[in-house]
Scaffold this motif. Structure first.
Motif, PDB file in Angstrom:
ATOM      1  N   ARG A 176      57.554 -25.203  52.107  1.00  0.00           N
ATOM      2  CA  ARG A 176      58.045 -26.178  51.310  1.00  0.00           C
ATOM      3  C   ARG A 176      58.411 -27.981  51.555  1.00  0.00           C
ATOM      4  O   ARG A 176      59.202 -27.514  52.398  1.00  0.00           O
ATOM      5  CB  ARG A 176      59.533 -25.389  51.366  1.00  0.00           C
ATOM      6  CG  ARG A 176      60.594 -26.408  50.313  1.00  0.00           C
ATOM      7  CD  ARG A 176      60.569 -25.800  48.806  1.00  0.00           C
ATOM      8  NE  ARG A 176      61.044 -24.110  48.705  1.00  0.00           N
ATOM      9  CZ  ARG A 176      61.618 -24.345  48.082  1.00  0.00           C
ATOM     10  NH1 ARG A 176      62.869 -24.515  47.929  1.00  0.00           N
ATOM     11  NH2 ARG A 176      61.640 -22.906  47.290  1.00  0.00           N
TER      12      ARG A 176
ATOM     13  N   CYS B 295      60.825 -30.019  51.474  1.00  0.00           N
ATOM     14  CA  CYS B 295      62.347 -30.596  51.568  1.00  0.00           C
ATOM     15  C   CYS B 295      63.138 -32.072  51.730  1.00  0.00           C
ATOM     16  O   CYS B 295      62.014 -33.188  51.955  1.00  0.00           O
ATOM     17  CB  CYS B 295      63.488 -29.797  52.571  1.00  0.00           C
ATOM     18  SG  CYS B 295      62.718 -28.065  52.725  1.00  0.00           S
ATOM     19  N   SER B 296      64.204 -32.866  50.612  1.00  0.00           N
ATOM     20  CA  SER B 296      64.236 -34.144  50.749  1.00  0.00           C
ATOM     21  C   SER B 296      64.378 -34.051  52.304  1.00  0.00           C
ATOM     22  O   SER B 296      64.793 -35.524  52.401  1.00  0.00           O
ATOM     23  CB  SER B 296      65.238 -34.300  49.817  1.00  0.00           C
ATOM     24  OG  SER B 296      66.167 -33.402  49.755  1.00  0.00           O
ATOM     25  N   HIS B 297      65.834 -33.358  53.165  1.00  0.00           N
ATOM     26  CA  HIS B 297      65.824 -33.765  54.464  1.00  0.00           C
ATOM     27  C   HIS B 297      65.231 -32.926  54.997  1.00  0.00           C
ATOM     28  O   HIS B 297      64.740 -32.081  54.788  1.00  0.00           O
ATOM     29  CB  HIS B 297      67.419 -33.470  54.387  1.00  0.00           C
ATOM     30  CG  HIS B 297      67.669 -34.263  52.515  1.00  0.00           C
ATOM     31  ND1 HIS B 297      68.323 -33.828  51.837  1.00  0.00           N
ATOM     32  CD2 HIS B 297      69.097 -34.682  53.566  1.00  0.00           C
ATOM     33  CE1 HIS B 297      68.775 -34.033  51.215  1.00  0.00           C
ATOM     34  NE2 HIS B 297      69.761 -35.120  52.004  1.00  0.00           N
TER      35      HIS B 297
ATOM     36  N   LYS C 255      66.603 -32.056  58.562  1.00  0.00           N
ATOM     37  CA  LYS C 255      67.527 -31.036  58.683  1.00  0.00           C
ATOM     38  C   LYS C 255      67.611 -29.643  58.005  1.00  0.00           C
ATOM     39  O   LYS C 255      67.850 -28.282  58.413  1.00  0.00           O
ATOM     40  CB  LYS C 255      69.082 -31.310  58.104  1.00  0.00           C
ATOM     41  CG  LYS C 255      70.093 -30.410  59.083  1.00  0.00           C
ATOM     42  CD  LYS C 255      72.101 -30.688  58.910  1.00  0.00           C
ATOM     43  CE  LYS C 255      72.867 -29.766  59.283  1.00  0.00           C
ATOM     44  NZ  LYS C 255      74.412 -30.200  58.990  1.00  0.00           N
ATOM     45  N   GLU C 256      67.284 -30.044  56.322  1.00  0.00           N
ATOM     46  CA  GLU C 256      67.047 -28.838  55.742  1.00  0.00           C
ATOM     47  C   GLU C 256      65.725 -27.982  56.185  1.00  0.00           C
ATOM     48  O   GLU C 256      65.596 -26.604  56.348  1.00  0.00           O
ATOM     49  CB  GLU C 256      66.827 -28.846  54.448  1.00  0.00           C
ATOM     50  CG  GLU C 256      66.547 -27.562  53.461  1.00  0.00           C
ATOM     51  CD  GLU C 256      66.005 -28.001  51.493  1.00  0.00           C
ATOM     52  OE1 GLU C 256      65.783 -27.202  51.156  1.00  0.00           O
ATOM     53  OE2 GLU C 256      66.612 -29.182  51.645  1.00  0.00           O
ATOM     54  N   ALA C 257      64.162 -29.109  56.711  1.00  0.00           N
ATOM     55  CA  ALA C 257      63.252 -28.117  56.837  1.00  0.00           C
ATOM     56  C   ALA C 257      63.719 -27.812  57.901  1.00  0.00           C
ATOM     57  O   ALA C 257      63.302 -26.355  58.124  1.00  0.00           O
ATOM     58  CB  ALA C 257      62.154 -29.245  56.503  1.00  0.00           C
TER      59      ALA C 257
ATOM     60  N   GLU D 294      65.743 -25.618  59.842  1.00  0.00           N
ATOM     61  CA  GLU D 294      66.921 -24.466  59.395  1.00  0.00           C
ATOM     62  C   GLU D 294      66.044 -23.434  58.856  1.00  0.00           C
ATOM     63  O   GLU D 294      66.129 -22.598  59.258  1.00  0.00           O
ATOM     64  CB  GLU D 294      68.031 -25.298  58.256  1.00  0.00           C
ATOM     65  CG  GLU D 294      69.872 -26.308  58.977  1.00  0.00           C
ATOM     66  CD  GLU D 294      70.537 -25.672  58.024  1.00  0.00           C
ATOM     67  OE1 GLU D 294      70.618 -26.154  56.620  1.00  0.00           O
ATOM     68  OE2 GLU D 294      71.110 -26.992  58.374  1.00  0.00           O
ATOM     69  N   ILE D 295      65.037 -23.677  57.770  1.00  0.00           N
ATOM     70  CA  ILE D 295      63.941 -23.156  57.726  1.00  0.00           C
ATOM     71  C   ILE D 295      63.405 -22.575  58.488  1.00  0.00           C
ATOM     72  O   ILE D 295      63.222 -21.187  58.647  1.00  0.00           O
ATOM     73  CB  ILE D 295      63.548 -23.426  56.472  1.00  0.00           C
ATOM     74  CG1 ILE D 295      64.878 -23.952  54.799  1.00  0.00           C
ATOM     75  CG2 ILE D 295      62.719 -22.935  55.709  1.00  0.00           C
ATOM     76  CD1 ILE D 295      63.526 -24.391  53.391  1.00  0.00           C
TER      77      ILE D 295
ATOM     78  N   SER E 298      59.710 -31.783  56.140  1.00  0.00           N
ATOM     79  CA  SER E 298      60.354 -32.729  55.071  1.00  0.00           C
ATOM     80  C   SER E 298      59.571 -33.611  54.912  1.00  0.00           C
ATOM     81  O   SER E 298      58.643 -34.109  54.979  1.00  0.00           O
ATOM     82  CB  SER E 298      61.203 -33.260  56.700  1.00  0.00           C
ATOM     83  OG  SER E 298      60.823 -34.302  57.000  1.00  0.00           O
TER      84      SER E 298
ATOM     85  N   ARG F 124      67.156 -31.691  44.997  1.00  0.00           N
ATOM     86  CA  ARG F 124      67.797 -33.236  45.886  1.00  0.00           C
ATOM     87  C   ARG F 124      66.941 -34.142  46.154  1.00  0.00           C
ATOM     88  O   ARG F 124      68.059 -35.107  47.188  1.00  0.00           O
ATOM     89  CB  ARG F 124      68.116 -32.169  47.206  1.00  0.00           C
ATOM     90  CG  ARG F 124      69.112 -30.811  46.335  1.00  0.00           C
ATOM     91  CD  ARG F 124      69.084 -29.878  48.070  1.00  0.00           C
ATOM     92  NE  ARG F 124      70.120 -30.914  49.021  1.00  0.00           N
ATOM     93  CZ  ARG F 124      70.274 -30.178  50.241  1.00  0.00           C
ATOM     94  NH1 ARG F 124      69.284 -29.346  51.073  1.00  0.00           N
ATOM     95  NH2 ARG F 124      70.823 -30.994  50.623  1.00  0.00           N
TER      96      ARG F 124
END
Length: 619
Positions: free
Chosen positions: A410, A412-414, A416-418, A420-421, A536, A554
């Protein structure tokens, strides 16, 4: 700069020894030309010519040993046993040096042993007046030499210090023990240039300040590595706007090189920082400055380092007379401002107009082979989304792209989100934890290695972990940078990976090396993997992904959606969730820049029919 294989320009130290191994004489020529020639008796020689002192020396290529471990850094040595003389070569363009050594090996391998031992020729060798260049290597000679090189086991070859001669492994003309000649056929400068790439390389080698651009996958980084390998390493600084991009081309970050911190201080403060001894010496020895991912360099920072260059080098010539080689795509990720003000693009700086004289655009896409996908990406790049494109991308949402236990990464645009996943998915696995800690050559450089390398200092794995390969291991087997896999086992604590392409691989430690601003090398050894449930968009730049999905709701910057989509190898390896045309846009300033840029290209290249004229760049 020739790359014909039989000539080389570099720094040469010549050292003659007596029978006891003591140094009889030693001379160094900062700039010398080497040429492979034949005399009247068809014997091969190296002719060394130092123009400044008008010295010309000829050495017979018989009973030689070649030490080539550091040839990719522009260094090698050739020992002539009969004359008790050694040539130490340095500051050589890597591609020139490798071709030169390869030609020596090919020609030595192709010699007739009986002819070499002809006593009549031995007597005639004193007459060395007539000389001609070595003929180009034939395909038969190349194949014979390659077979010999690949038939022997791989060994380590080392270039000894000019002041210390030790017994090291090498390749020589004693064919019973050929050695690290195999290394000549595994060099990183290999690969043919396209016509458009060769045109840019020639412009650089003729001394022009060049900016070249192109959409994702057009071979910008490949060409940049070729350019760097064709320039003398001691006077060339390879830099990039980000650490990962710098590592990819074997360089350092532009901020490290410039020596003015983030560049947010006043001009006076920047000049003060750059006037420190260590920074000044680097600026003054630099003749060629390469900057990759120029789209992410802030325009104000570019103006400041241009002023620093003039100040330190004590000349008002643009950029202090340093040749600029700039590369990047302004339709991709924009610069990040270090202040509250919005960052401006490099092409909006005052220095850009003064310094950039020649522009080029690479047109041929190499990453994606599907013409429909290339057309979709080219439209997305400029912010154009038609109904057909919307339909094509929405269709990918239904695709099953997983195989061999590998799930889609996946994007991600951020960051931090990557993270966390990845952390959540790893914790969900019930299998045993294995931790791999990197081995850094210098503990004080760990932070810099963390910033510049794609590889983590600490890697936590479990059976079932989704991973990505971060180094080219075996291109033919699909083990390439960006390949997706899953951990299926641990064999003596070594992770066994099943890749989507079907290949299984035991992931042993690999080595990454980065160059510091002082020219020293620091390395990290680590298992070449990273968790890959998510990644990311920023960290994916430069990668080719063979199993990727994304939700672009996002995205927050122009070009982010394009960078994400262009990572995919094909439409069949891509899944876009909930696509909406509002997620795609291009910066209006960038659109205007490229409009003028292409108009200038047409003005330069348009040749009126029926006329033979030499067109100069319009002022």
């Amino acid at each position: 700069m020739d790359s014909d294989g039989y000539s080389l320009t570099c720094t040469v130290t010549m050292e003659w020894l007596n029978s006891q191994g003591g140094i009889l004489r030693k001379t160094t020529h900062r700039t010398a030309s080497l040429r492979l020639i034949r005399n009247d008796q068809r014997e091969m020689l190296i002719e060394m010519h130092a123009e400044k002192v008008n010295v010309r020396t000829k050495l017979r290529l018989k009973g030689i040993s070649v030490f080539n471990k550091y040839m990719t850094e522009g260094k090698a040595s050739i020992k002539f046993k009969e004359q008790n003389c050694t040539l130490f070569l340095s500051n050589a363009p890597a591609s020139q040096l490798i071709n030169f050594l390869k030609t020596i090996f090919i020609k030595i391998t192709g010699q007739d042993e009986k002819t070499l031992k002809d006593p009549l020729k031995e007597k005639l060798l004193e007459n060395m007046q007539g000389a001609e260049n070595i003929s180009p290597a034939t395909s038969t000679e190349i194949n014979r030499a390659k077979e010999k090189a690949l038939a022997v086991s791989r060994t380590t070859a080392t270039t000894p210090s000019p002041s210390i001669v030790r017994k090291r492994k090498h390749f020589s003309d004693h064919t019973s023990k050929v050695p690290a000649a195999k290394k000549l056929y595994e060099n990183p400068t290999a690969g043919e240039l396209t016509e458009e790439q060769a045109k840019i390389l020639n412009a650089v080698l003729s001394g022009k300040n060049v900016f070249f651009t192109g959409s994702a996958g057009t071979g910008k980084s490949f060409l940049l590595k070729k350019i760097i390998s064709a320039l003398p390493p001691d006077a060339t600084m390879a830099t990039a706007s980000t650490g990962v991009a710098a590592c990819h081309i074997g360089g350092i970050t532009l901020h490290q090189f410039a020596g003015i911190g983030l560049g947010t201080g006043t001009m006076e403060r920047c000049l003060q920082l750059a006037s420190r001894g260590s920074v000044t010496s680097i600026w003054r020895k630099t003749k060629h400055l390469v900057i990759d991912e120029i789209s992410m360099v802030d325009g104000d920072f570019f103006d400041k380092i241009e002023a620093v260059a003039r100040h330190i080098r004590r000349t008002e010539r643009p950029f202090g007379g340093i040749q600029l080689i700039l590369c990047g795509d302004f339709f991709q990720l924009p610069p990040v401002s270090k202040t509250n003000d919005r960052a401006k693009f490099c092409f909006q700086s005052q220095a850009w107009q003064k310094c950039v004289h020649f522009n080029f655009e690479l047109q041929i896409v190499h990453r994606q082979k599907d013409k429909i996908f290339v057309k979709v990406l080219n439209n997305i790049r400029i912010g154009r989304v038609t109904d057909d494109i919307v339909e094509t991308l929405k269709e990918t949402a239904k695709q099953k792209i997983e195989s061999n236990g590998v799930l889609a990464t996946r994007l991600c645009s951020h960051v931090k989100e990557a993270d966390e996943i990845n952390d959540f998915q790893l914790n969900e696995l019930k299998s045993e934890i294995k931790v791999y800690t990197a081995l850094d050559s210098d503990g004080s450089m760990t932070y810099m290695l963390d910033q510049q390398l794609p590889i983590p200092g600490k890697l936590v794995l479990k059976v079932g972990a989704q991973v990505m390969l971060l180094k080219n291991i075996n291109v033919n087997s699909g083990l390439v940078n960006g390949a997706r896999g899953v951990v299926i086992d641990f064999k003596n604590d070594i992770p066994v990976i099943q890749f989507r392409c079907g290949t299984r691989y035991e992931a042993k430690m690999e080595k990454w090396t980065i160059k510091t601003s002082s020219g020293a090398f620091v390395h990290r050894k680590q298992v070449p993997l990273k968790l890959a449930w998510a990644f990311s968009i920023h960290k994916s730049q430069g990668l080719t992904l063979d199993c990727v999905e994304m939700c672009l709701s996002r995205v927050f910057d122009a070009g982010q959606s394009y960078v994400a989509l262009s990572r995919a190898q094909s439409l069949q390896s891509l899944r876009v969730l909930d696509f909406n045309s509002r997620q795609v846009w291009a910066n209006t300033a960038v659109l205007e820049f490229y409009k003028k840029f292409r108009r200038t290209l047409q003005d330069i290249e348009m040749i009126p029919l029926g006329k033979k004229i030499k067109l100069e760049k319009k002022k």
